[in-house]
Design a protein around this motif. Structure first.
Motif, PDB file in Angstrom:
ATOM      1  N   PHE A 135       0.832  -1.211   0.000  1.00  0.00           N
ATOM      2  CA  PHE A 135       0.000   0.000   0.000  1.00  0.00           C
ATOM      3  C   PHE A 135       0.863   1.256   0.000  1.00  0.00           C
ATOM      4  O   PHE A 135       0.533   2.246  -0.667  1.00  0.00           O
ATOM      5  N   SER A 136       1.954   1.257   0.756  1.00  0.00           N
ATOM      6  CA  SER A 136       2.819   2.438   0.778  1.00  0.00           C
ATOM      7  C   SER A 136       3.562   2.592  -0.541  1.00  0.00           C
ATOM      8  O   SER A 136       3.781   3.709  -1.009  1.00  0.00           O
ATOM      9  N   VAL A 137       3.935   1.456  -1.175  1.00  0.00           N
ATOM     10  CA  VAL A 137       4.567   1.529  -2.492  1.00  0.00           C
ATOM     11  C   VAL A 137       3.601   2.128  -3.509  1.00  0.00           C
ATOM     12  O   VAL A 137       3.973   2.968  -4.337  1.00  0.00           O
ATOM     13  N   ASN A 138       2.335   1.707  -3.437  1.00  0.00           N
ATOM     14  CA  ASN A 138       1.312   2.263  -4.321  1.00  0.00           C
ATOM     15  C   ASN A 138       1.153   3.762  -4.099  1.00  0.00           C
ATOM     16  O   ASN A 138       1.017   4.543  -5.050  1.00  0.00           O
ATOM     17  N   ALA A 139       1.177   4.189  -2.815  1.00  0.00           N
ATOM     18  CA  ALA A 139       1.047   5.613  -2.501  1.00  0.00           C
ATOM     19  C   ALA A 139       2.210   6.408  -3.081  1.00  0.00           C
ATOM     20  O   ALA A 139       2.010   7.487  -3.657  1.00  0.00           O
TER      21      ALA A 139
END
Length: 374
Positions: free
Chosen positions: A166-170
């Motif tokens: 999720f943080s990579v996507n953000a």
């Protein structure tokens, strides 16, 4: 890569201990549930008001004839003496229950670390103020949202908090949003700003976001490594912010002295487009609202966590866009709208990842007692 990228700061009742053999000092009185809720709401309000109003007043300063970059940098932290009010109240409250309570909780190492953080903040203020001289507030606010991506990266490098999907996507979404703004600069430039000036503002603002993304993990590292065996209380957090504000303001004051800004203020006020009185009202309001922002940010980080602070900042980006459209008559292009949506999407992805990890940790804690009784 599946480790957490958000930072969480210790609450009032969590002690940081390095020497298990030494007896811990008596813990300070903890906040009641209602008091902590009230403190959280108050800091959320301060952060929201400061986040929306600070950039608007700086841009008003530039639009009507202000040109002193170091002055606007100075204003971002010049309101730090306002912290003496809550600190004095806290000290008098402590003295009532303990007459021998120390005036300050800062250790020499914390004082040194806070002074370094203050210089970093001063440099960040300069980059942001310089960039805002060339960019609309609506564009600057979207670019500043990329600090969440830089926070995730530096938190991984400095405090070893790993990424989640999720943080990579953000990070990816925030990066794409910044690229969209970079590719469509022709219709977004304020009057009188050249293409080269716009690009300068773009790079400076991204630099400010990156430096603030570095600042947050360094604050956490300071709490973890230098607070010793003392509890990280809200009073200690305010003392650190006071020192950070003092050194950040001092850093910018040196720039003002070198640039002869203090001598130029009366002349600039006399020539200001809104009049001399409103000139001083604008810069005073900017200083007050920026102090609300910083005090609210550290308060939210202390009461809850860094993630909520980032959420509030990002959630109010559309509010800043609307205020800039109403009061500054800025254009809101379709590209800017897409970049804004991508920024909010990135934030939602980041927040959902944190929520899932918090739920998983909660389930693990609930399973642990059951396993111990088997």
């Amino acid at each position: 890569m599946e480790r957490r990228a958000a930072m969480e700061i210790h609450s009032t009742n969590k002690l940081i201990s390095r020497h298990h053999s030494a007896p811990p000092p008596p813990p300070p009185p903890t906040l009641t549930r209602h008091a902590k809720l009230l403190l959280t709401v108050l800091n959320c309000l301060l952060l929201s008001v400061g986040n929306c109003s600070g950039p608007i007043f700086l841009r008003i300063y530039y639009l009507h004839g202000g040109r002193r970059i170091w002055l606007t940098s100075f204003l971002e932290t010049a309101g730090f003496p306002l912290l003496l009010i809550p600190l004095s109240i806290s000290y008098l409250h402590r003295r009532r229950s303990n007459p021998s309570t120390p005036l300050l909780h800062l250790t020499p190492r914390l004082l040194l670390a806070s002074s370094v953080l203050g210089v970093i903040t001063g440099l960040d203020d300069f980059l942001y103020s310089y960039g805002l001289n060339f960019l609309p507030v609506s564009t600057s606010s979207v670019l500043i949202a990329s600090q969440l991506a830089f926070t995730a990266i530096f938190a991984f490098l400095i405090v070893r908090q790993k990424f989640t999907p999720f943080s990579v996507n953000a990070v990816a979404l925030l990066t794409i949003g910044a690229v969209i703004l970079a590719l469509h600069t022709s219709g977004d430039r304020p009057a009188g700003v050249t293409a080269a000036g716009y690009w300068k503002g773009f790079v400076l603002t991204i630099g400010a976001a990156a430096l603030y993304g570095l600042f947050l993990p360094l604050v956490e590292l300071t709490y973890d490594k230098l607070a010793g065996r003392a509890a990280v209380t809200y009073t200690l957090v305010m003392e650190m912010q006071l020192v950070i504000g003092f050194f950040a303001t001092g850093f910018c004051a040196v720039g003002m002295i070198v640039n002869k800004d203090f001598q130029a203020i009366p002349r600039e006020a006399a020539e200001y487009g809104l009049g001399e009185t409103k000139y001083y009202l604008v810069i005073i309001a900017a200083a007050i609202f920026w102090q609300c922002f910083f005090l609210g940010a550290i308060g939210v980080i202390f009461c809850v966590n860094t993630l909520l602070s980032g959420i509030i900042i990002a959630v109010f980006i559309p509010v800043i866009e609307v205020l800039a459209f109403i009061f500054l008559h800025e254009n809101f292009s379709s590209e800017k709208g897409v970049a804004l949506l991508l920024s909010l999407w990135g934030l939602a992805s980041y927040s959902y990842g944190e929520y899932r990890q918090a739920q998983e940790k909660k389930k693990e804690l609930q399973r642990a007692p059951a396993l111990s009784t088997v």
